[in-house]
Design a protein around this motif. Structure first.
Motif, PDB file in Angstrom:
ATOM      1  N   SER A  44       0.818  -1.174   0.073  1.00 41.93           N
ATOM      2  CA  SER A  44       0.001   0.064  -0.048  1.00 41.93           C
ATOM      3  C   SER A  44       0.866   1.207  -0.012  1.00 41.93           C
ATOM      4  O   SER A  44       2.084   1.225   0.233  1.00 41.93           O
ATOM      5  N   CYS A  45       0.374   2.309  -0.215  1.00 42.05           N
ATOM      6  CA  CYS A  45       1.182   3.645  -0.119  1.00 42.05           C
ATOM      7  C   CYS A  45       1.810   3.552   1.275  1.00 42.05           C
ATOM      8  O   CYS A  45       3.011   3.950   1.604  1.00 42.05           O
ATOM      9  N   CYS A  48       5.195   1.929   2.465  1.00 36.40           N
ATOM     10  CA  CYS A  48       6.561   2.686   2.402  1.00 36.40           C
ATOM     11  C   CYS A  48       6.555   4.097   3.021  1.00 36.40           C
ATOM     12  O   CYS A  48       7.587   4.786   3.517  1.00 36.40           O
ATOM     13  N   HIS A  49       5.195   4.644   3.147  1.00 39.63           N
ATOM     14  CA  HIS A  49       5.066   6.049   3.948  1.00 39.63           C
ATOM     15  C   HIS A  49       4.540   6.040   5.369  1.00 39.63           C
ATOM     16  O   HIS A  49       4.091   7.257   5.617  1.00 39.63           O
ATOM     17  N   LEU A  55       8.716  11.164   2.669  1.00 38.19           N
ATOM     18  CA  LEU A  55       7.549  12.209   2.003  1.00 38.19           C
ATOM     19  C   LEU A  55       8.148  13.451   2.078  1.00 38.19           C
ATOM     20  O   LEU A  55       7.593  14.281   1.569  1.00 38.19           O
ATOM     21  N   ASN A  56       9.348  13.649   2.724  1.00 34.92           N
ATOM     22  CA  ASN A  56      10.114  14.834   2.970  1.00 34.92           C
ATOM     23  C   ASN A  56       9.296  16.024   3.314  1.00 34.92           C
ATOM     24  O   ASN A  56       9.501  17.370   2.985  1.00 34.92           O
ATOM     25  N   PHE A  63       4.525  21.848  -3.933  1.00 35.78           N
ATOM     26  CA  PHE A  63       4.502  21.181  -5.497  1.00 35.78           C
ATOM     27  C   PHE A  63       4.177  22.122  -6.187  1.00 35.78           C
ATOM     28  O   PHE A  63       3.388  23.042  -5.914  1.00 35.78           O
ATOM     29  N   HIS A  65       7.779  20.201  -7.127  1.00 35.76           N
ATOM     30  CA  HIS A  65       9.130  20.356  -7.072  1.00 35.76           C
ATOM     31  C   HIS A  65       9.840  19.089  -7.336  1.00 35.76           C
ATOM     32  O   HIS A  65       9.476  18.333  -7.989  1.00 35.76           O
ATOM     33  N   MET A  69      13.871  10.478  -6.837  1.00 35.87           N
ATOM     34  CA  MET A  69      13.716   9.318  -7.638  1.00 35.87           C
ATOM     35  C   MET A  69      12.634   9.508  -8.924  1.00 35.87           C
ATOM     36  O   MET A  69      13.088   8.639  -9.881  1.00 35.87           O
ATOM     37  N   MET A  79       3.200  12.935  -8.887  1.00 34.82           N
ATOM     38  CA  MET A  79       3.940  12.164  -8.099  1.00 34.82           C
ATOM     39  C   MET A  79       3.096  11.115  -7.479  1.00 34.82           C
ATOM     40  O   MET A  79       3.921   9.869  -7.379  1.00 34.82           O
ATOM     41  N   CYS A  83       3.876   7.115  -8.493  1.00 32.91           N
ATOM     42  CA  CYS A  83       4.229   5.844  -7.496  1.00 32.91           C
ATOM     43  C   CYS A  83       3.140   4.873  -7.459  1.00 32.91           C
ATOM     44  O   CYS A  83       3.416   3.752  -7.466  1.00 32.91           O
ATOM     45  N   MET A  84       1.960   5.429  -8.160  1.00 33.92           N
ATOM     46  CA  MET A  84       1.124   4.178  -8.696  1.00 33.92           C
ATOM     47  C   MET A  84       1.676   3.398  -9.644  1.00 33.92           C
ATOM     48  O   MET A  84       1.573   2.156  -9.748  1.00 33.92           O
ATOM     49  N   PRO A  87       6.328   2.254  -7.903  1.00 29.20           N
ATOM     50  CA  PRO A  87       6.487   1.164  -6.672  1.00 29.20           C
ATOM     51  C   PRO A  87       5.076   0.325  -6.559  1.00 29.20           C
ATOM     52  O   PRO A  87       5.372  -0.703  -5.972  1.00 29.20           O
TER      53      PRO A  87
HETATM   54  C1  HEC Z   1       7.872   0.589  -2.308  1.00 30.95           C
HETATM   55  C2  HEC Z   1       7.739   1.881  -1.749  1.00 30.95           C
HETATM   56  C3  HEC Z   1       6.908   2.913  -1.959  1.00 30.95           C
HETATM   57  C4  HEC Z   1       5.482   2.801  -2.472  1.00 30.95           C
HETATM   58  C5  HEC Z   1       4.640   1.351  -2.306  1.00 30.95           C
HETATM   59  C6  HEC Z   1       4.812   4.023  -2.481  1.00 30.95           C
HETATM   60  N1  HEC Z   1       6.024   5.061  -2.646  1.00 30.95           N
HETATM   61 FE1  HEC Z   1       5.777   7.199  -2.668  1.00 30.95          FE
HETATM   62  N2  HEC Z   1       7.859   7.376  -2.712  1.00 30.95           N
HETATM   63  C7  HEC Z   1       8.615   6.267  -2.461  1.00 30.95           C
HETATM   64  C8  HEC Z   1       9.945   6.704  -2.694  1.00 30.95           C
HETATM   65  C9  HEC Z   1      11.347   6.021  -2.538  1.00 30.95           C
HETATM   66  C10 HEC Z   1      10.073   8.241  -2.795  1.00 30.95           C
HETATM   67  C11 HEC Z   1      10.976   9.300  -3.092  1.00 30.95           C
HETATM   68  C12 HEC Z   1      11.539   9.899  -1.923  1.00 30.95           C
HETATM   69  C13 HEC Z   1      12.588  10.821  -2.488  1.00 30.95           C
HETATM   70  O1  HEC Z   1      13.033  10.783  -3.649  1.00 30.95           O
HETATM   71  O2  HEC Z   1      13.037  11.581  -1.786  1.00 30.95           O
HETATM   72  C14 HEC Z   1       8.431   8.430  -2.803  1.00 30.95           C
HETATM   73  C15 HEC Z   1       7.867   9.827  -2.952  1.00 30.95           C
HETATM   74  C16 HEC Z   1       6.640  10.100  -2.805  1.00 30.95           C
HETATM   75  C17 HEC Z   1       6.006  11.377  -2.444  1.00 30.95           C
HETATM   76  C18 HEC Z   1       6.853  12.752  -2.741  1.00 30.95           C
HETATM   77  C19 HEC Z   1       7.646  13.059  -1.729  1.00 30.95           C
HETATM   78  C20 HEC Z   1       8.263  14.511  -1.924  1.00 30.95           C
HETATM   79  O3  HEC Z   1       9.456  14.742  -1.742  1.00 30.95           O
HETATM   80  O4  HEC Z   1       7.618  15.410  -1.971  1.00 30.95           O
HETATM   81  C21 HEC Z   1       4.653  11.316  -2.609  1.00 30.95           C
HETATM   82  C22 HEC Z   1       3.540  12.245  -2.542  1.00 30.95           C
HETATM   83  C23 HEC Z   1       4.259   9.741  -2.809  1.00 30.95           C
HETATM   84  N3  HEC Z   1       5.383   9.082  -2.676  1.00 30.95           N
HETATM   85  C24 HEC Z   1       3.052   9.218  -2.448  1.00 30.95           C
HETATM   86  C25 HEC Z   1       2.795   7.888  -2.513  1.00 30.95           C
HETATM   87  C26 HEC Z   1       1.461   7.346  -2.736  1.00 30.95           C
HETATM   88  C27 HEC Z   1       0.165   8.170  -2.908  1.00 30.95           C
HETATM   89  C28 HEC Z   1       1.561   6.076  -2.977  1.00 30.95           C
HETATM   90  C29 HEC Z   1       0.357   4.841  -3.152  1.00 30.95           C
HETATM   91  C30 HEC Z   1      -0.196   5.216  -4.417  1.00 30.95           C
HETATM   92  C31 HEC Z   1       3.225   5.475  -2.573  1.00 30.95           C
HETATM   93  N4  HEC Z   1       3.745   7.009  -2.477  1.00 30.95           N
HETATM   94  C32 HEC Z   1       3.671   4.434  -2.887  1.00 30.95           C
HETATM   95  C33 HEC Z   1       8.367   4.865  -2.181  1.00 30.95           C
HETATM   96  C34 HEC Z   1       6.902   4.279  -2.364  1.00 30.95           C
END
Ligand code: HEC
Length: 119
Positions: A44-45, A48-49, A55-56, A63, A65, A69, A79, A83-84, A87
């Motif tokens: 799920s989101c 990892c989060h 999420l910084n 945004f 920004h 990744m 963004m 991630c959809m 990951p």
């Molecule tokens: C397998 C791990 C993983 C999953 C699952 C994942 N993410 Fe992420 N997400 C990351 C990583 C790694 C980053 C990048 C962080 C960076 O580059 O600093 C990120 C970055 C983000 C950011 C931006 C953060 C910023 O720097 O502003 C958002 C918003 C985000 N994810 C939302 C989501 C959402 C919504 C979902 C589900 C639909 C999701 N993520 C699922 C790993 C994941």
């Protein structure tokens, strides 16, 4: 009359259905952020989060920004779709969908929670 407020003609909709208030969108978003079946990865989101990870929020950026990744400058919706696709191994959400709004609403609520805890 202010032309920006719209006239009497029927308003064009961006989608069917609406949220009654912000909290309703946050609740719908929370379910999506916790859903391990949204993509094919089994994550799920929040896998990892959780605990505000990756999420910084501490950088206090708005945004769009630059996100390392992605290697690009992205809006919040872009963004979420990145991630959809990657990951989560899923499909992109339609830009005007209630799901996309719900995702963004939960993001904002989650960030407010972080900022409150930080001060
Ligand atoms: C397998 C791990 C993983 C999953 C699952 C994942 N993410 Fe992420 N997400 C990351 C990583 C790694 C980053 C990048 C962080 C960076 O580059 O600093 C990120 C970055 C983000 C950011 C931006 C953060 C910023 O720097 O502003 C958002 C918003 C985000 N994810 C939302 C989501 C959402 C919504 C979902 C589900 C639909 C999701 N993520 C699922 C790993 C994941």
């Amino acid at each position: 009359m202010n032309p920006c407020a719209g006239g009497d003609e029927a308003k064009k909709k961006i989608r069917d259905g609406s949220f009654k208030n912000f909290q309703a969108a946050v609740s719908a978003g929370k379910k999506l952020w916790e859903d391990e079946t949204l993509g094919k990865s089994g994550n799920s989101c929040l896998s990892c989060h959780s605990d505000f990870s990756l999420l910084n929020f501490e950088k206090r950026q708005n945004f769009p920004h630059y996100v390392e990744m992605v290697g690009d400058v992205v809006s919040l919706d872009q963004m979420i779709n990145y991630c959809m696709l990657n990951p989560m191994e899923g499909e992109q959400l339609a830009p005007n969908s209630k799901e996309m709004t719900a995702m963004g609403a939960y993001y904002r609520a989650y960030r407010m929670q972080f900022l409150k805890a930080e001060k």
